[in-house]
Design a protein around this motif. Structure first.
Motif, short mmCIF file in Angstrom:
data_model
loop_
_atom_site.label_atom_id
_atom_site.label_comp_id
_atom_site.label_asym_id
_atom_site.label_seq_id
_atom_site.Cartn_x
_atom_site.Cartn_y
_atom_site.Cartn_z
N ILE A 120 0.87 -1.17 0.00
CA ILE A 120 0.00 0.00 0.00
C ILE A 120 0.91 1.22 0.00
CG2 ILE A 120 -1.78 1.29 1.24
CD1 ILE A 120 -2.75 -1.41 2.37
N VAL A 121 0.92 1.93 -1.11
CA VAL A 121 1.80 3.08 -1.29
C VAL A 121 1.17 4.34 -0.69
CG1 VAL A 121 2.95 4.54 -3.00
CG2 VAL A 121 2.74 2.09 -3.38
N HIS A 122 -0.15 4.44 -0.80
CA HIS A 122 -0.86 5.62 -0.33
C HIS A 122 -2.26 5.21 0.12
CE1 HIS A 122 -2.78 9.43 -0.04
NE2 HIS A 122 -1.91 10.12 -0.74
N GLY A 123 -2.75 5.81 1.20
CA GLY A 123 -4.12 5.60 1.63
C GLY A 123 -4.31 4.51 2.66
N GLU A 124 -3.33 4.27 3.48
CA GLU A 124 -3.43 3.19 4.45
C GLU A 124 -4.60 3.36 5.41
OE1 GLU A 124 -0.31 1.21 7.47
OE2 GLU A 124 0.37 1.55 5.42
N LEU A 125 -4.98 4.58 5.70
CA LEU A 125 -6.07 4.83 6.66
C LEU A 125 -7.40 5.21 6.00
CD1 LEU A 125 -4.12 6.81 9.40
CD2 LEU A 125 -4.70 4.38 9.35
N GLY A 126 -7.46 5.22 4.68
CA GLY A 126 -8.69 5.62 4.00
C GLY A 126 -9.17 4.56 3.02
N ARG A 127 -10.25 4.88 2.34
CA ARG A 127 -10.81 3.96 1.34
C ARG A 127 -10.09 4.06 -0.01
NH1 ARG A 127 -16.71 2.41 1.79
NH2 ARG A 127 -17.14 2.56 4.00
N LEU A 128 -9.56 5.25 -0.31
CA LEU A 128 -8.86 5.44 -1.58
C LEU A 128 -7.41 5.01 -1.40
CD1 LEU A 128 -10.30 8.93 -2.58
CD2 LEU A 128 -11.16 6.67 -3.16
N LYS A 129 -7.03 3.98 -2.12
CA LYS A 129 -5.71 3.40 -1.94
C LYS A 129 -4.95 3.35 -3.26
CE LYS A 129 -7.14 0.69 1.99
NZ LYS A 129 -6.65 1.55 3.03
N THR A 130 -3.64 3.44 -3.15
CA THR A 130 -2.75 3.22 -4.27
C THR A 130 -1.88 2.03 -3.90
OG1 THR A 130 -2.71 5.58 -4.76
CG2 THR A 130 -0.97 4.23 -5.74
N LEU A 131 -1.94 0.99 -4.74
CA LEU A 131 -1.21 -0.24 -4.47
C LEU A 131 -0.10 -0.43 -5.49
CD1 LEU A 131 -4.23 -2.66 -3.95
CD2 LEU A 131 -3.00 -1.41 -2.21
N ARG A 132 0.99 -1.05 -5.04
CA ARG A 132 2.06 -1.44 -5.95
C ARG A 132 2.10 -2.97 -5.95
NH1 ARG A 132 6.62 0.93 -3.94
NH2 ARG A 132 6.25 2.72 -5.28
N ILE A 133 2.01 -3.56 -7.14
CA ILE A 133 2.07 -5.01 -7.29
C ILE A 133 3.37 -5.32 -8.03
CG2 ILE A 133 0.91 -7.06 -8.17
CD1 ILE A 133 -1.65 -5.19 -8.26
N THR A 134 4.30 -5.96 -7.34
CA THR A 134 5.61 -6.25 -7.92
C THR A 134 5.55 -7.53 -8.74
OG1 THR A 134 6.61 -5.21 -5.98
CG2 THR A 134 8.04 -6.56 -7.37
N GLN A 135 5.90 -7.42 -9.98
CA GLN A 135 5.99 -8.53 -10.93
C GLN A 135 4.77 -9.46 -10.91
OE1 GLN A 135 9.77 -10.38 -10.05
NE2 GLN A 135 10.86 -8.85 -11.24
N PRO A 136 3.59 -8.92 -11.29
CA PRO A 136 2.39 -9.77 -11.32
C PRO A 136 2.56 -10.91 -12.32
CG PRO A 136 1.96 -7.68 -12.39
CD PRO A 136 3.32 -7.58 -11.78
N ARG A 137 2.12 -12.09 -11.94
CA ARG A 137 2.23 -13.26 -12.81
C ARG A 137 1.06 -13.38 -13.75
NH1 ARG A 137 4.43 -17.12 -8.17
NH2 ARG A 137 6.58 -16.39 -8.22
N ARG A 138 -0.07 -12.78 -13.38
CA ARG A 138 -1.25 -12.82 -14.25
C ARG A 138 -2.11 -11.59 -13.98
NH1 ARG A 138 -2.37 -17.16 -10.62
NH2 ARG A 138 -3.90 -16.53 -9.09
N ILE A 139 -2.96 -11.28 -14.94
CA ILE A 139 -3.93 -10.20 -14.80
C ILE A 139 -5.30 -10.85 -14.67
CG2 ILE A 139 -4.92 -8.14 -15.87
CD1 ILE A 139 -1.96 -7.83 -15.16
N PRO A 140 -6.06 -10.55 -13.62
CA PRO A 140 -7.39 -11.15 -13.47
C PRO A 140 -8.26 -10.87 -14.69
CG PRO A 140 -6.76 -9.99 -11.47
CD PRO A 140 -5.73 -9.67 -12.50
N SER A 141 -9.04 -11.86 -15.08
CA SER A 141 -9.84 -11.74 -16.30
C SER A 141 -10.82 -10.57 -16.25
CB SER A 141 -10.60 -13.05 -16.58
OG SER A 141 -11.47 -13.34 -15.51
N VAL A 142 -11.31 -10.20 -15.08
CA VAL A 142 -12.25 -9.08 -15.00
C VAL A 142 -11.56 -7.75 -15.27
CG1 VAL A 142 -13.81 -10.23 -13.40
CG2 VAL A 142 -11.99 -8.81 -12.51
N LEU A 143 -10.24 -7.72 -15.25
CA LEU A 143 -9.50 -6.49 -15.50
C LEU A 143 -8.97 -6.39 -16.92
CD1 LEU A 143 -7.42 -6.19 -12.23
CD2 LEU A 143 -9.67 -5.26 -12.72
#
Length: 85
Positions: free
Chosen positions: A56-79
């Motif tokens: 969690i890069v930003h927004g640890e205490l709120g609903r709006l969050k910025t996440l960093r995903i390091t080297q994802p192996r797959r992208i979910p089909s809904v995305l």
């Protein structure tokens, strides 16, 4: 990844867009960091990475969050977005 978190939902799921952020519903309550840990585990599972690869890069205490995903192996089909012809 920019997301809008909805804690205490019935299911863990991606729920479309909320403004320009991906809405993510999770079942954990927003108490003592449980929602953040649950979000990281859910995202890690969806992208095929370890929990430590989701930060969690930003927004640890709120609903709006910025996440960093390091080297994802797959992208979910809904995305996945179809390329226009």
């Amino acid at each position: 990844m920019f997301c809008h978190l909805q804690p205490k939902a019935c299911n863990d799921e991606f729920a479309g867009l909320h403004a320009e952020r991906l809405k993510v519903r999770i079942s954990a309550p927003p108490i003592d960091g449980k929602a953040n840990k649950h979000l990281q585990a859910f995202i890690a599972k969806q992208f095929g990475v370890a929990k430590t690869a989701v930060t969690i890069v930003h927004g640890e205490l709120g609903r709006l969050k910025t996440l960093r995903i390091t080297q994802p192996r797959r992208i979910p089909s809904v995305l996945k977005i179809e390329k226009p012809l």
